[in-house]
Each structure stands twice: as C-alpha cells, then as structure tokens.
Enzyme design. Structure first.
Site, PDB file in Angstrom:
ATOM      1  N   ASN A   1      -0.645   4.911  -0.293  1.00  0.00           N
ATOM      2  CA  ASN A   1      -1.120   5.767  -0.055  1.00  0.00           C
ATOM      3  C   ASN A   1      -1.456   5.984   1.341  1.00  0.00           C
ATOM      4  O   ASN A   1      -2.294   6.910   1.686  1.00  0.00           O
ATOM      5  CB  ASN A   1      -2.160   6.355  -0.957  1.00  0.00           C
ATOM      6  CG  ASN A   1      -3.365   5.134  -1.237  1.00  0.00           C
ATOM      7  OD1 ASN A   1      -3.499   4.093  -0.409  1.00  0.00           O
ATOM      8  ND2 ASN A   1      -4.068   5.552  -1.826  1.00  0.00           N
TER       9      ASN A   1
ATOM     10  N   ASP B   1       1.302  -1.100  -0.126  1.00  0.00           N
ATOM     11  CA  ASP B   1       0.015   0.137   0.282  1.00  0.00           C
ATOM     12  C   ASP B   1       0.627   1.117  -0.040  1.00  0.00           C
ATOM     13  O   ASP B   1       1.667   1.224   0.702  1.00  0.00           O
ATOM     14  CB  ASP B   1      -0.836  -0.124   1.204  1.00  0.00           C
ATOM     15  CG  ASP B   1      -1.927   1.311   1.525  1.00  0.00           C
ATOM     16  OD1 ASP B   1      -1.867   2.136   0.526  1.00  0.00           O
ATOM     17  OD2 ASP B   1      -1.724   1.149   2.629  1.00  0.00           O
TER      18      ASP B   1
ATOM     19  N   HIS C   1      -3.998 -16.736  -5.007  1.00  0.00           N
ATOM     20  CA  HIS C   1      -4.480 -16.627  -4.431  1.00  0.00           C
ATOM     21  C   HIS C   1      -5.690 -17.167  -3.983  1.00  0.00           C
ATOM     22  O   HIS C   1      -6.235 -16.591  -3.004  1.00  0.00           O
ATOM     23  CB  HIS C   1      -5.450 -14.978  -4.965  1.00  0.00           C
ATOM     24  CG  HIS C   1      -6.039 -15.919  -6.634  1.00  0.00           C
ATOM     25  ND1 HIS C   1      -5.774 -15.953  -7.640  1.00  0.00           N
ATOM     26  CD2 HIS C   1      -6.987 -14.710  -6.849  1.00  0.00           C
ATOM     27  CE1 HIS C   1      -6.213 -16.673  -8.600  1.00  0.00           C
ATOM     28  NE2 HIS C   1      -7.681 -16.286  -7.855  1.00  0.00           N
ATOM     29  N   ASP C   2      -6.459 -18.396  -4.532  1.00  0.00           N
ATOM     30  CA  ASP C   2      -7.477 -19.109  -4.064  1.00  0.00           C
ATOM     31  C   ASP C   2      -6.806 -20.756  -3.768  1.00  0.00           C
ATOM     32  O   ASP C   2      -8.024 -21.278  -3.148  1.00  0.00           O
ATOM     33  CB  ASP C   2      -7.990 -19.987  -5.629  1.00  0.00           C
ATOM     34  CG  ASP C   2      -8.660 -18.330  -6.159  1.00  0.00           C
ATOM     35  OD1 ASP C   2      -9.348 -17.426  -5.799  1.00  0.00           O
ATOM     36  OD2 ASP C   2      -9.461 -18.864  -7.382  1.00  0.00           O
TER      37      ASP C   2
ATOM     38  N   GLU D   1      -7.831 -20.388 -16.481  1.00  0.00           N
ATOM     39  CA  GLU D   1      -7.671 -21.335 -15.807  1.00  0.00           C
ATOM     40  C   GLU D   1      -8.889 -22.447 -16.036  1.00  0.00           C
ATOM     41  O   GLU D   1      -9.504 -22.057 -16.296  1.00  0.00           O
ATOM     42  CB  GLU D   1      -8.216 -20.725 -14.261  1.00  0.00           C
ATOM     43  CG  GLU D   1      -8.546 -21.232 -12.743  1.00  0.00           C
ATOM     44  CD  GLU D   1      -9.450 -20.158 -12.043  1.00  0.00           C
ATOM     45  OE1 GLU D   1      -9.287 -20.677 -11.095  1.00  0.00           O
ATOM     46  OE2 GLU D   1      -9.912 -19.404 -12.996  1.00  0.00           O
TER      47      GLU D   1
ATOM     48  N   ASP E   1      -1.886  -1.201  -4.092  1.00  0.00           N
ATOM     49  CA  ASP E   1      -1.943  -0.482  -4.851  1.00  0.00           C
ATOM     50  C   ASP E   1      -1.012  -0.543  -5.750  1.00  0.00           C
ATOM     51  O   ASP E   1       0.461  -1.433  -6.226  1.00  0.00           O
ATOM     52  CB  ASP E   1      -2.335   1.414  -4.659  1.00  0.00           C
ATOM     53  CG  ASP E   1      -1.770   1.614  -3.642  1.00  0.00           C
ATOM     54  OD1 ASP E   1       0.199   0.932  -3.804  1.00  0.00           O
ATOM     55  OD2 ASP E   1      -1.647   2.204  -2.771  1.00  0.00           O
TER      56      ASP E   1
ATOM     57  N   ASP F   1      -5.030 -10.557 -15.945  1.00  0.00           N
ATOM     58  CA  ASP F   1      -6.092 -11.496 -15.351  1.00  0.00           C
ATOM     59  C   ASP F   1      -7.176 -10.832 -16.348  1.00  0.00           C
ATOM     60  O   ASP F   1      -7.553 -10.498 -15.863  1.00  0.00           O
ATOM     61  CB  ASP F   1      -6.189 -11.666 -13.865  1.00  0.00           C
ATOM     62  CG  ASP F   1      -6.948 -12.721 -13.217  1.00  0.00           C
ATOM     63  OD1 ASP F   1      -7.387 -13.076 -13.847  1.00  0.00           O
ATOM     64  OD2 ASP F   1      -6.464 -13.180 -12.090  1.00  0.00           O
TER      65      ASP F   1
ATOM     66  N   ASP G   1      -4.585   3.983   2.543  1.00  0.00           N
ATOM     67  CA  ASP G   1      -5.417   3.840   2.520  1.00  0.00           C
ATOM     68  C   ASP G   1      -5.428   2.124   3.517  1.00  0.00           C
ATOM     69  O   ASP G   1      -7.525   1.498   3.882  1.00  0.00           O
ATOM     70  CB  ASP G   1      -6.436   3.835   1.728  1.00  0.00           C
ATOM     71  CG  ASP G   1      -5.829   2.687   0.387  1.00  0.00           C
ATOM     72  OD1 ASP G   1      -5.372   1.845   0.560  1.00  0.00           O
ATOM     73  OD2 ASP G   1      -7.456   2.842  -0.517  1.00  0.00           O
TER      74      ASP G   1
ATOM     75  N   ASP H   1      -9.701 -15.840 -16.097  1.00  0.00           N
ATOM     76  CA  ASP H   1     -10.055 -16.940 -15.097  1.00  0.00           C
ATOM     77  C   ASP H   1     -11.065 -17.684 -15.545  1.00  0.00           C
ATOM     78  O   ASP H   1     -12.370 -17.686 -16.359  1.00  0.00           O
ATOM     79  CB  ASP H   1     -10.825 -15.554 -14.065  1.00  0.00           C
ATOM     80  CG  ASP H   1     -11.423 -16.369 -13.579  1.00  0.00           C
ATOM     81  OD1 ASP H   1     -10.700 -16.784 -12.406  1.00  0.00           O
ATOM     82  OD2 ASP H   1     -12.565 -15.910 -13.240  1.00  0.00           O
TER      83      ASP H   1
END
Length: 560
Positions: free
Chosen positions: A25, A23, A334-335, A258, A31, A100, A27, A201
């Site tokens: 910034n 990150d 990520h899965d 995928e 990003d 992606d 928040d 995907d």
C-alpha cells in the site's frame, strides 16, 4: 523412524519478516497483502511452510514482539480479513502457515497489564510478576536482555514488575493457572482459523525459578545473567505438556520453540520423539561461538567463528539428539546477521559460491531447515547503515549502555560489532529488483535499504540459472526426494580440520559424502570417493576430485 516420518521432518520453512518483505500500500512498511503477492515466489523456491513473525496488534516497542491484542492484526500489516485471505491463498498453493507465538510477555498496553497495574487487588494483578522493593532497590539483580535492569518501578502501586526484555514487555506469570488458560484459549482461536503451527518465542523462559534468586554477574558487568537464571525453569515442561493436551493435540500442528539457554538434555525433553511437548527447538549454542571473549560484551564482536568449534557443536547436536529428538537447522533469522556475511564470504568475488557452500552444509544435516527471507539470493549484512539509521531497540540500547554509560567500547568499534552481529542486518527490506527502493515499496522504507540491492536482488537471481536461488531450490528438492537426508546417520570426518567441514550421512544401502571448503584458498583433500559415486550437487560446474577450490561444496551419493 523411517516408517514414521512426520510431514514437518521433510519440510523446509521459509521465514517472512512481514514489515520488511513486501509493501502493498505504499506506506513503507511490509504488509499481509504484500506477502500474498509473493506467494508464487515462495512456492517456486519449493518451501513448504511460511513462518510469519508477529503480525498481532502492537505498539511496536520491539517490532511486534510486544503484543497488545493477540486476536487482532497490527493495522500496519492490514486486517483480520487480509490474514484470512492470506491463509486461504497459501493453503491453495500447498503452503502452510506457522504463526509466531509470543507468550513469555505481553505489551504494557495489553488489557491484562492495564488492569494488572491499576491496583494491587485487581483480578489481573497476578497475571504478571510483581515484587516489593528490596532495600529500596530492584527485587533482584537480573539484567534485561536489552541492557539495564530487568525490573521497572511502578509509582502507583509501589512495586516493581519484571521485564526480561524492554520496559514495555512485562513478563506473564505462568505459575498462575488463569494465565495459562487464557494463553491456551488464545492459541485455540488461531488453531480454529486453520493455521498449521506455532514458532514459540523465548519459550524456555516462561517458568521463573522459585524465589527469583540473583543471577551470576559477569566480569565487568553491572547486572546478573537473567538468561542463565531463568532458562529451562522448574515447571517449563509441565506447562508445555499442558499446552500439548489443551491446544496442540487438536490438529496436526508443527511446533518449534525458541529455547534460549537450552542444553542437549533439556532439548531432548522439549522435542522428545514421544510428541509430549514440541516438535523441535531453536538452540543457540552455535550462535554464541563467535561471541566476545569479554562476557560483559556478550554477542558484540566481529571475529569469525572457529570452524573446529562449529563442527564440534553442530556434530554434538546431530549425534546426541539422534533418535531422541528433532533438530531445527538455521544460520540466520530476524535476530541474527546474514548467513553469507557471518559464515561465508560476502566479498563480490566469493559471495555466490560461499553462500551456496554455507547452504550445502546446513541442508544435508538431519533436521528441519529454515530459510530466512533473502538468504536464498545471498543478501548480505548492511554495512552502509550508520548509528542514526538503526531501528532495533537492542542496537540502540547497546550503544547507550556499552559506549556511553560503561564505556566498554568506543563508538567506531561498536559500529563494527553491529555491522557484524546486529539484528538490523537481517531486517533491511527484501531486495526484489534494482528499481527505486528495490521493489519493496513505492513509499519511504521503514528501515534504510542495503545499498547493494541494485546487484543483489530477486530479479537478477531468477534470470541467472546458476544463481543462489536455484541452488536453494535444488537443495530443497533433494530433501523432499531423498529419504537419507531425513533419516541417515550423521558421521563427522576430520574433526580437527580447520579449513574443510566434511561429513557423511549413512543410510541402510546408500551414503552421502558432504564436503565444504570454508576458505578462499585452493586445498587438497582425499576422501576416497568411489569411482561409481554420483555428484548430486556442487557449487562449481566441474569436479576436480581431490582439489577443492575456494568455498567449494559438493555432495556425492554412493552405495555403502
């Protein structure tokens, strides 16, 4: 094949999950500027390609896999100017960018769907899959991948729309040529920007079966198996060949699909060496080997995979695609849960050595390896996350459906299953150092951090010459430098050995012997290593020959 090696066959891909990477910034959400700040780190590792999870405009009902505008950037991640800067700086450092591509479905807030649901005679109505009720119920028995039915009733028009994932992800109707052309136009927008390829995907689901027949209902299940009903549909290869002609042949692109539900025969078509469709696919057979024996619980389980089963499966894909198609190689993403926790041993005394062993096994196989952010420092599953901490829609739906509605498991058991297999294990923020919030953000992280970041982080890894990071760096360098890793024939040794995974890679003049002890025990194995063999990599500082220490991995190079 040795004379026609493509760049992506020798490449190693580093997967970045943007909201959890860096990150810039404050928040609490990663990003594009944060990724830009860490390009030198990825370059130092030695990776060739960065795969970015979706960064498009999205209402974030499924963390960006519900896209409302394919040609705009999610404002949480930055702007299109930020993306352009990232692409330019990555290319300056010799790094390629893989986007992606999510085109089985859109967000329900995409302009196409807003128009589609406005009336039955709208021009975009046939962009999605609408059906009348059958006897007052859903058009068929398909279940959503995230629990519950795969159909949502729309009061305004009196029809159901199909959503194989969450309600906010209506499935596109690929049978409509206007849909296909709109998708191809969008893809060409990104090709023209200069990206280097697409990770696609759930691409095996885009062609729905004629008539949308009911799926098989598993024992104790309420809905039909939509994956089996939809995967590898009747026209999927036609659509991908059309995509090849209208988009992918315009540049030297890398493509990986995928492919849920894919088998060897279909994979050989998707990733055929003739280049008519994709370069490779992500298949999931090895990901399902540790599933629950109760099909209604599917992935939710906490038992380790059988090594004999793992060998059989990986060997099948190595042998049966050889010369026909190209493999992708991965343990986590990520899965999926963290590789060292799932396949290795994340207890402190074994984490480093077992993470190196798991990496060794994968990186000497034939195919293109994918490294998921944090894998290269041995990040583990996040056992400190409780039910209220989870963000993932799949986990939340599983608790509601399996614990509260069907009562197939109790809450504590489900929490154990999620700690073993849940997607949020991989989505906790990247652990850069031992400062507050692990150097990920100066704000409040969007997802709770893994509590072990004070000891497992990039700063520690870079300071230790024997760290997992430098081991991955060496594995990647060996792949770049040794053609036998790309082209050699694969030969499994001792298929029924439940403790050691050993195999050879055989070239024209040389061969590699890859040995991996999958246990925390000291073992003895004789593999007849020649006296002049060179030990090219090992996760121990010395070689004790036939003795294999806990999670020991070593690779020998010698003449045939």
């Amino acid at each position: 094949m040795t004379n026609n090696i493509k760049w992506w066959q020798k490449a190693v891909v580093y997967q970045v999950y943007p909201r959890s990477f860096q990150d810039a910034n404050g928040d609490g959400i990663g990003d594009l500027k944060g990724i830009e700040q860490r390009l030198d780190y990825i370059q130092k590792l030695g990776a060739d390609v960065i795969w970015l999870n979706p960064i498009y405009a999205s209402p974030d009902k499924d963390n960006g896999y519900d896209i409302s505008d394919y040609e705009d950037i999610n404002q949480k991640f930055g702007t299109m100017a930020d993306f352009d800067d990232l692409l330019e700086k990555a290319h300056d450092k010799g790094l390629k960018i893989l986007m992606d591509l999510v085109v089985n479905h859109t967000a329900d807030q995409h302009q196409w769907f807003i128009e589609s649901r406005s009336s039955k005679d709208n021009d975009k109505r046939d962009f999605y899959i609408w059906r009348d009720p059958v006897d007052g119920h859903e058009p068929n028995n398909w279940g959503s991948f995230f629990s519950g039915p795969a159909w949502k009733f729309d009061e305004a028009t009196g029809q159901y729309y199909l959503h194989l994932f969450v309600e906010g992800q209506p499935d596109l109707n690929w049978a409509n040529p206007e849909v296909r052309q709109a998708v191809f136009d969008m893809m060409n927008f990104w090709v023209d920007k200069g990206i280097d390829g697409f990770r696609m995907d759930v691409i095996s689901l885009i062609s729905k079966p004629d008539g949308l027949p009911d799926g098989e209902v598993p024992n104790n299940g309420e809905y039909g198996n939509s994956d089996k009903a939809v995967a590898n549909g009747p026209h999927v290869h036609d659509y991908l060949q059309e995509m090849r002609q209208k988009v992918l042949n315009r540049a030297d692109m890398m493509t990986v699909g995928e492919a849920s539900g894919v088998d060897i025969t279909n994979a050989a078509r998707y990733a055929n060496t003739d280049g008519s469709e994709l370069n490779m696919v992500f298949q999931f057979e090895h990901m399902g080997l540790d599933n629950n024996p109760n099909p209604a619980l599917s992935k939710w389980y906490d038992k380790k995979v059988s090594l004999v089963d793992l060998k059989e499966n990986l060997s099948k894909w190595q042998n049966e695609l050889a010369g026909k198609a190209w493999n992708s190689l991965y343990w986590d993403n990520h899965d999926q849960p963290r590789a060292v926790s799932r396949y290795g041993d994340d207890r402190p005394e074994y984490r480093v050595v077992s993470a190196k062993m798991v990496a060794t096994l994968l990186h000497f196989l034939q195919g293109t390896p994918y490294v998921y952010q944090g894998e290269e420092i041995g990040m583990t599953n996040a056992y400190n996350l409780k039910r209220e901490d989870f963000d993932d829609v799949e986990i939340k739906q599983a608790f509601k459906y399996l614990v509260e509605k069907t009562k197939l498991v109790d809450e504590n058991t489900m929490l154990n299953y999620v700690h073993a297999k849940g997607r949020d294990n991989a989505r906790t923020p990247m652990q850069w150092d031992d400062s507050e919030n692990a150097g990920f953000t100066t704000g409040t992280p969007w997802l709770k951090l893994n509590s072990n970041y004070d000891s497992i982080n990039v700063q520690e890894a870079l300071a230790d010459k024997n760290s997992i990071f430098y081991y991955y760096q060496k594995l990647i360098r060996l792949r770049h430098d040794m053609p036998i890793i790309t082209t050699g024939i694969y030969e499994l040794l001792d298929a029924q050995d439940a403790e050691v995974y050993a195999y050879r890679r055989v070239g024209k003049k040389d061969q590699l012997l890859v040995i991996n002890n999958f246990t925390d025990q000291k073992l003895t194995r004789e593999y007849h290593v020649p006296s002049d063999a060179e030990l090219i990599i090992s996760n121990y500082s010395d070689d004790q020959g036939e003795t294999l220490r806990p999670y020991e991995a070593k690779v020998y190079l010698f003449k045939k």
